[in-house]
Design a protein around this motif. Sequence first.
Motif, PDB file in Angstrom:
ATOM      1  N   LEU A 187      -0.847  -1.583   5.255  1.00 17.08           N
ATOM      2  CA  LEU A 187      -1.368  -2.401   6.343  1.00 17.08           C
ATOM      3  C   LEU A 187      -2.891  -2.472   6.316  1.00 17.08           C
ATOM      4  O   LEU A 187      -3.490  -3.469   6.729  1.00 17.08           O
ATOM      5  N   LYS A 188      -3.541  -1.409   5.834  1.00 15.61           N
ATOM      6  CA  LYS A 188      -4.999  -1.337   5.841  1.00 15.61           C
ATOM      7  C   LYS A 188      -5.630  -1.978   4.620  1.00 15.61           C
ATOM      8  O   LYS A 188      -6.843  -2.284   4.614  1.00 15.61           O
ATOM      9  N   SER A 189      -4.854  -2.142   3.560  1.00 12.12           N
ATOM     10  CA  SER A 189      -5.413  -2.658   2.318  1.00 12.12           C
ATOM     11  C   SER A 189      -5.914  -4.086   2.490  1.00 12.12           C
ATOM     12  O   SER A 189      -5.407  -4.857   3.305  1.00 12.12           O
ATOM     13  N   ARG A 190      -6.942  -4.421   1.686  1.00 19.81           N
ATOM     14  CA  ARG A 190      -7.509  -5.762   1.711  1.00 19.81           C
ATOM     15  C   ARG A 190      -7.297  -6.453   0.368  1.00 19.81           C
ATOM     16  O   ARG A 190      -6.930  -5.809  -0.617  1.00 19.81           O
ATOM     17  N   LYS A 191      -7.555  -7.754   0.348  1.00 20.26           N
ATOM     18  CA  LYS A 191      -7.391  -8.537  -0.884  1.00 20.26           C
ATOM     19  C   LYS A 191      -8.304  -8.015  -1.985  1.00 20.26           C
ATOM     20  O   LYS A 191      -9.421  -7.591  -1.719  1.00 20.26           O
TER      21      LYS A 191
ATOM     22  N   ALA B  28       1.575  -8.145   4.568  1.00 20.99           N
ATOM     23  CA  ALA B  28       0.361  -7.741   5.284  1.00 20.99           C
ATOM     24  C   ALA B  28      -0.558  -8.941   5.465  1.00 20.99           C
ATOM     25  O   ALA B  28      -0.801  -9.697   4.521  1.00 20.99           O
ATOM     26  N   LYS B  29      -1.097  -9.105   6.677  1.00 21.65           N
ATOM     27  CA  LYS B  29      -1.931 -10.273   6.958  1.00 21.65           C
ATOM     28  C   LYS B  29      -3.335 -10.123   6.392  1.00 21.65           C
ATOM     29  O   LYS B  29      -4.012 -11.118   6.136  1.00 21.65           O
ATOM     30  N   LYS B  30      -3.781  -8.877   6.161  1.00 23.99           N
ATOM     31  CA  LYS B  30      -5.114  -8.680   5.592  1.00 23.99           C
ATOM     32  C   LYS B  30      -5.140  -8.966   4.099  1.00 23.99           C
ATOM     33  O   LYS B  30      -6.042  -9.630   3.595  1.00 23.99           O
ATOM     34  N   SER B  31      -4.141  -8.462   3.385  1.00 26.40           N
ATOM     35  CA  SER B  31      -4.153  -8.560   1.927  1.00 26.40           C
ATOM     36  C   SER B  31      -3.207  -9.611   1.365  1.00 26.40           C
ATOM     37  O   SER B  31      -3.371 -10.054   0.223  1.00 26.40           O
TER      38      SER B  31
ATOM     39  N   GLU C 106       0.054  -8.545  14.748  1.00 30.58           N
ATOM     40  CA  GLU C 106      -1.255  -8.960  14.257  1.00 30.58           C
ATOM     41  C   GLU C 106      -1.515  -8.460  12.836  1.00 30.58           C
ATOM     42  O   GLU C 106      -2.371  -8.990  12.124  1.00 30.58           O
ATOM     43  N   LEU C 107      -0.744  -7.436  12.420  1.00 33.31           N
ATOM     44  CA  LEU C 107      -0.982  -6.794  11.131  1.00 33.31           C
ATOM     45  C   LEU C 107      -0.048  -7.267  10.022  1.00 33.31           C
ATOM     46  O   LEU C 107      -0.428  -7.280   8.856  1.00 33.31           O
ATOM     47  N   PHE C 108       1.161  -7.631  10.378  1.00 37.21           N
ATOM     48  CA  PHE C 108       2.113  -8.034   9.327  1.00 37.21           C
ATOM     49  C   PHE C 108       3.239  -8.902   9.893  1.00 37.21           C
ATOM     50  O   PHE C 108       3.521  -8.878  11.090  1.00 37.21           O
TER      51      PHE C 108
END
Length: 283
Positions: free
Chosen positions: A279-283, A240-243, A209-211
């Motif tokens: 993994l925690k970083s955002r766009k 990474a899926k968030k950023s 779900e994260l990468f």
Amino acid sequence: MRKIYFICLLFICNGILAQKKDKLYPVTIYEKIWQERNSDARLKMIKTIWLEDSTFEDPSASIKGITAFNNVINEFYKKIPDAALTSGPKIVKDNYVSWDWKIQDSKNKLIMGGREFARLNGKGQISKIISFWNKDATLSEAEVLKNLEADNLKIVEKYFESLFKTKDVNAIAPLIDDEAVYNQATGLPYGGTYKGFDEWTKMFAKSAELFDLQIEREPVYFSDPSKEEVIIYFVINCKAKKSGKTLSMPISEHFDLKKGKITAIRLFYFDTKQFAEFLKSRK
């Protein structure tokens, strides 16, 4: 004159050494004959060292001639199609050669051992073989460890291919012990200790779900069969899926195995803190 004498002596000595070296040639071909699965190719090899009055005897057969000997081997492979034959050092006495041999199956299980006695005719051919069987033969400790190492490497290779290449998580289930433990670094969002295949799959799903990841560098395998341990080193490239950012990271996985199953995995990231922040970083 002395120079000519020395040269002649040298040729004679070299000839004697060559004869001694070539004496085992028919035995070498004989062993290759037993390893050849194709009957026609084997028959051609037999004709180079076997005569129509050459004989072969073991507890199951007593034959004479080229075709009959080839048929003995054909019948052998019908009974044990996956047989692998190995042999020990040769003992030479006059025109006789003796050595030990073993037969294992494709899973490295010992089927039988024995001892071979060959009588050579001095012309590069075998005149007689007598083969003794020893059904109580055992593998040496070195052979046991070698087989164990090969089996464990196959298990880890299958695990790696299924998880990272074909992405078939269910395919690794038969490789995992019921009580197997997977240790992930606690600093990661999916960090912790997971016990059993069901818990492992939850951890895999959470990380997915994260990468997304691709293998950037294929694994290098290290093993210690005496400890039933395999270590692999490889490099992953993650997105990474968030950023949407990407990161290349070396990985080391340490596998413990027992009785053909993976009992534990300890995973090490080159820089766990960097990977967690990625993994925690955002766009």
